[in-house]
Design a protein around this motif. Structure first.
Motif, PDB file in Angstrom:
ATOM      1  N   MET A 187       0.845  -1.180   0.000  1.00 30.14           N
ATOM      2  CA  MET A 187       0.000   0.000   0.000  1.00 30.14           C
ATOM      3  C   MET A 187       0.889   1.241   0.000  1.00 30.14           C
ATOM      4  SD  MET A 187      -3.324   1.017   0.393  1.00 30.14           S
ATOM      5  CE  MET A 187      -4.015  -0.500   0.985  1.00 30.14           C
ATOM      6  N   VAL A 188       0.595   2.143  -0.884  1.00 28.58           N
ATOM      7  CA  VAL A 188       1.310   3.412  -0.956  1.00 28.58           C
ATOM      8  C   VAL A 188       0.292   4.524  -0.742  1.00 28.58           C
ATOM      9  CG1 VAL A 188       2.702   4.939  -2.410  1.00 28.58           C
ATOM     10  CG2 VAL A 188       3.062   2.471  -2.513  1.00 28.58           C
ATOM     11  N   PHE A 189       0.664   5.494   0.076  1.00 23.91           N
ATOM     12  CA  PHE A 189      -0.190   6.649   0.335  1.00 23.91           C
ATOM     13  C   PHE A 189       0.327   7.834  -0.480  1.00 23.91           C
ATOM     14  CE2 PHE A 189      -0.183   4.156   4.323  1.00 23.91           C
ATOM     15  CZ  PHE A 189      -1.520   3.799   4.335  1.00 23.91           C
ATOM     16  N   TYR A 190      -0.572   8.472  -1.210  1.00 28.43           N
ATOM     17  CA  TYR A 190      -0.239   9.622  -2.025  1.00 28.43           C
ATOM     18  C   TYR A 190      -0.858  10.866  -1.404  1.00 28.43           C
ATOM     19  CZ  TYR A 190       0.740   6.128  -5.617  1.00 28.43           C
ATOM     20  OH  TYR A 190       1.241   5.056  -6.323  1.00 28.43           O
ATOM     21  N   PHE A 191      -0.147  11.977  -1.507  1.00 31.38           N
ATOM     22  CA  PHE A 191      -0.626  13.251  -0.969  1.00 31.38           C
ATOM     23  C   PHE A 191      -0.419  14.339  -2.009  1.00 31.38           C
ATOM     24  CE2 PHE A 191       0.925  10.573   2.401  1.00 31.38           C
ATOM     25  CZ  PHE A 191      -0.039  10.662   3.382  1.00 31.38           C
ATOM     26  N   LYS A 192      -1.245  15.355  -1.963  1.00 35.57           N
ATOM     27  CA  LYS A 192      -1.106  16.500  -2.854  1.00 35.57           C
ATOM     28  C   LYS A 192      -0.453  17.640  -2.084  1.00 35.57           C
ATOM     29  CE  LYS A 192      -3.485  19.429  -6.126  1.00 35.57           C
ATOM     30  NZ  LYS A 192      -2.349  19.412  -7.013  1.00 35.57           N
ATOM     31  N   ALA A 193       0.610  18.174  -2.643  1.00 42.67           N
ATOM     32  CA  ALA A 193       1.311  19.301  -2.022  1.00 42.67           C
ATOM     33  C   ALA A 193       0.442  20.549  -2.070  1.00 42.67           C
ATOM     34  CB  ALA A 193       2.629  19.551  -2.753  1.00 42.67           C
ATOM     35  N   ARG A 194       0.846  21.547  -1.308  1.00 49.82           N
ATOM     36  CA  ARG A 194       0.121  22.818  -1.298  1.00 49.82           C
ATOM     37  C   ARG A 194      -0.051  23.328  -2.727  1.00 49.82           C
ATOM     38  NH1 ARG A 194       3.326  26.315   2.611  1.00 49.82           N
ATOM     39  NH2 ARG A 194       3.561  24.347   3.663  1.00 49.82           N
ATOM     40  N   PRO A 195      -1.216  23.889  -3.047  1.00 47.92           N
ATOM     41  CA  PRO A 195      -1.519  24.283  -4.426  1.00 47.92           C
ATOM     42  C   PRO A 195      -0.485  25.229  -5.043  1.00 47.92           C
ATOM     43  CG  PRO A 195      -3.494  24.396  -3.084  1.00 47.92           C
ATOM     44  CD  PRO A 195      -2.351  24.108  -2.155  1.00 47.92           C
ATOM     45  N   GLU A 196       0.003  26.179  -4.272  1.00 50.19           N
ATOM     46  CA  GLU A 196       0.952  27.148  -4.827  1.00 50.19           C
ATOM     47  C   GLU A 196       2.309  26.527  -5.163  1.00 50.19           C
ATOM     48  OE1 GLU A 196       1.142  27.683  -0.302  1.00 50.19           O
ATOM     49  OE2 GLU A 196      -0.407  27.308  -1.786  1.00 50.19           O
ATOM     50  N   GLY A 239       5.253   4.767   2.026  1.00 47.29           N
ATOM     51  CA  GLY A 239       4.805   3.397   2.183  1.00 47.29           C
ATOM     52  C   GLY A 239       4.013   3.196   3.461  1.00 47.29           C
ATOM     53  N   LEU A 240       3.243   2.122   3.486  1.00 44.16           N
ATOM     54  CA  LEU A 240       2.428   1.762   4.642  1.00 44.16           C
ATOM     55  C   LEU A 240       3.285   1.370   5.839  1.00 44.16           C
ATOM     56  CD1 LEU A 240      -0.303   0.876   5.961  1.00 44.16           C
ATOM     57  CD2 LEU A 240       0.085  -1.356   4.919  1.00 44.16           C
ATOM     58  N   ASP A 241       4.373   0.619   5.579  1.00 41.77           N
ATOM     59  CA  ASP A 241       5.199   0.111   6.671  1.00 41.77           C
ATOM     60  C   ASP A 241       6.625  -0.115   6.159  1.00 41.77           C
ATOM     61  OD1 ASP A 241       5.130  -2.263   5.158  1.00 41.77           O
ATOM     62  OD2 ASP A 241       3.545  -3.133   6.383  1.00 41.77           O
ATOM     63  N   GLU A 248      10.381  -1.774  -0.651  1.00 40.01           N
ATOM     64  CA  GLU A 248      10.070  -1.784  -2.083  1.00 40.01           C
ATOM     65  C   GLU A 248      10.277  -0.403  -2.706  1.00 40.01           C
ATOM     66  OE1 GLU A 248       8.976  -4.689  -4.022  1.00 40.01           O
ATOM     67  OE2 GLU A 248      10.039  -5.408  -2.260  1.00 40.01           O
ATOM     68  N   LEU A 249       9.899   0.638  -1.979  1.00 36.48           N
ATOM     69  CA  LEU A 249      10.097   1.997  -2.494  1.00 36.48           C
ATOM     70  C   LEU A 249      11.584   2.319  -2.633  1.00 36.48           C
ATOM     71  CD1 LEU A 249       7.325   3.887  -0.488  1.00 36.48           C
ATOM     72  CD2 LEU A 249       7.313   3.346  -2.925  1.00 36.48           C
ATOM     73  N   ILE A 250      12.389   1.829  -1.700  1.00 43.91           N
ATOM     74  CA  ILE A 250      13.836   2.020  -1.774  1.00 43.91           C
ATOM     75  C   ILE A 250      14.377   1.348  -3.033  1.00 43.91           C
ATOM     76  CG2 ILE A 250      16.048   1.381  -0.713  1.00 43.91           C
ATOM     77  CD1 ILE A 250      14.490   1.487   2.036  1.00 43.91           C
ATOM     78  N   SER A 272      13.062   6.494  14.170  1.00 39.56           N
ATOM     79  CA  SER A 272      12.211   5.728  13.276  1.00 39.56           C
ATOM     80  C   SER A 272      11.144   6.661  12.700  1.00 39.56           C
ATOM     81  CB  SER A 272      11.551   4.599  14.070  1.00 39.56           C
ATOM     82  OG  SER A 272      10.655   3.901  13.258  1.00 39.56           O
ATOM     83  N   SER A 273      10.908   6.547  11.399  1.00 42.02           N
ATOM     84  CA  SER A 273       9.848   7.349  10.787  1.00 42.02           C
ATOM     85  C   SER A 273       9.463   6.752   9.449  1.00 42.02           C
ATOM     86  CB  SER A 273      10.279   8.812  10.597  1.00 42.02           C
ATOM     87  OG  SER A 273      11.115   8.980   9.478  1.00 42.02           O
ATOM     88  N   ALA A 274       8.399   7.276   8.907  1.00 41.01           N
ATOM     89  CA  ALA A 274       8.004   6.903   7.556  1.00 41.01           C
ATOM     90  C   ALA A 274       9.081   7.369   6.584  1.00 41.01           C
ATOM     91  CB  ALA A 274       6.675   7.568   7.209  1.00 41.01           C
ATOM     92  N   HIS A 275       9.133   6.712   5.442  1.00 40.14           N
ATOM     93  CA  HIS A 275       9.956   7.185   4.335  1.00 40.14           C
ATOM     94  C   HIS A 275       9.014   7.962   3.435  1.00 40.14           C
ATOM     95  CE1 HIS A 275      13.345   3.976   4.591  1.00 40.14           C
ATOM     96  NE2 HIS A 275      12.716   4.055   5.759  1.00 40.14           N
ATOM     97  N   VAL A 276       9.252   9.248   3.308  1.00 38.98           N
ATOM     98  CA  VAL A 276       8.414  10.096   2.469  1.00 38.98           C
ATOM     99  C   VAL A 276       9.223  10.465   1.232  1.00 38.98           C
ATOM    100  CG1 VAL A 276       7.296  12.368   2.311  1.00 38.98           C
ATOM    101  CG2 VAL A 276       7.017  10.980   4.372  1.00 38.98           C
ATOM    102  N   TYR A 277       8.567  10.404   0.089  1.00 43.65           N
ATOM    103  CA  TYR A 277       9.218  10.725  -1.183  1.00 43.65           C
ATOM    104  C   TYR A 277       8.488  11.865  -1.867  1.00 43.65           C
ATOM    105  CZ  TYR A 277      11.648   6.223  -0.924  1.00 43.65           C
ATOM    106  OH  TYR A 277      12.427   5.171  -0.534  1.00 43.65           O
ATOM    107  N   LEU A 278       9.256  12.680  -2.526  1.00 50.40           N
ATOM    108  CA  LEU A 278       8.724  13.745  -3.372  1.00 50.40           C
ATOM    109  C   LEU A 278       9.176  13.432  -4.785  1.00 50.40           C
ATOM    110  CD1 LEU A 278       7.517  16.578  -3.969  1.00 50.40           C
ATOM    111  CD2 LEU A 278       9.778  17.509  -3.401  1.00 50.40           C
TER     112      LEU A 278
END
Length: 157
Positions: free
Chosen positions: A1-10, A19-21, A27-29, A45-51
């Motif tokens: 499971m991958v979570f996607y987010f939208k950055a600020r509009p500007e 990733g979920l865990d 896998e993302l690595i 410890s934290s999530a791995h966030v990608y842009l």
């Protein structure tokens, strides 16, 4: 499971994902793109966030607002980091991530420590985290076959 987010509009039309865990992070690595910038709370410890940057862009092209979105998201998704103020978030191009067989699942190192940047985060800003969470979309992409889609966010909803 991958979570996607939208950055600020500007900031423009950027895909932020995580990733979920730790297994999904593995896998993302493994299956990242050269345009991906990796974010993590330093020494915790934290999530791995990608842009996902746009073709031709580099780490130097990331706006302050976009950096803040990624840093707040990674802080909010760290059990330890979310509880304390004044943390550091490290970020580097995906191509700089180093994975060896002796490392634990989800653990990474760096090929070149000079390519790693640090951003200080004083505190969690709920307004940013809540805005990002309202845009959250869950998908299960075939990371080996198609990787994370480099498509506009609206195509993921």
């Amino acid at each position: 499971m991958v979570f996607y987010f939208k950055a600020r509009p500007e900031a423009g039309d950027y895909t932020i994902f995580m990733g979920l865990d730790k297994y999904e992070n593995e896998e993302l690595i493994k299956y990242g793109f050269p345009e991906d910038i990796w974010f993590h709370v330093d020494k915790m410890s934290s999530a791995h966030v990608y842009l996902r940057l746009q073709k031709g862009q580099t780490i130097d092209d990331i706006s302050e607002g976009l950096l803040e979105d990624c840093a707040q998201l990674v802080k909010a998704n760290s059990i330890q980091g979310n509880k304390v103020n004044n943390i550091d978030v490290v970020y580097t191009p995906w191509s700089n991530l180093k994975k060896t067989p002796s490392m634990d699942v989800g653990q990474v190192g760096f090929h070149n420590s000079k390519m790693v940047r640090t951003l200080s985060v004083e505190k969690r800003i709920n307004e940013i985290v809540n805005r990002l969470n309202r845009t959250k979309v869950e998908r299960t992409p075939d990371l080996k076959g198609i990787n994370i889609p480099a498509v506009p966010f609206y195509a993921l909803t």
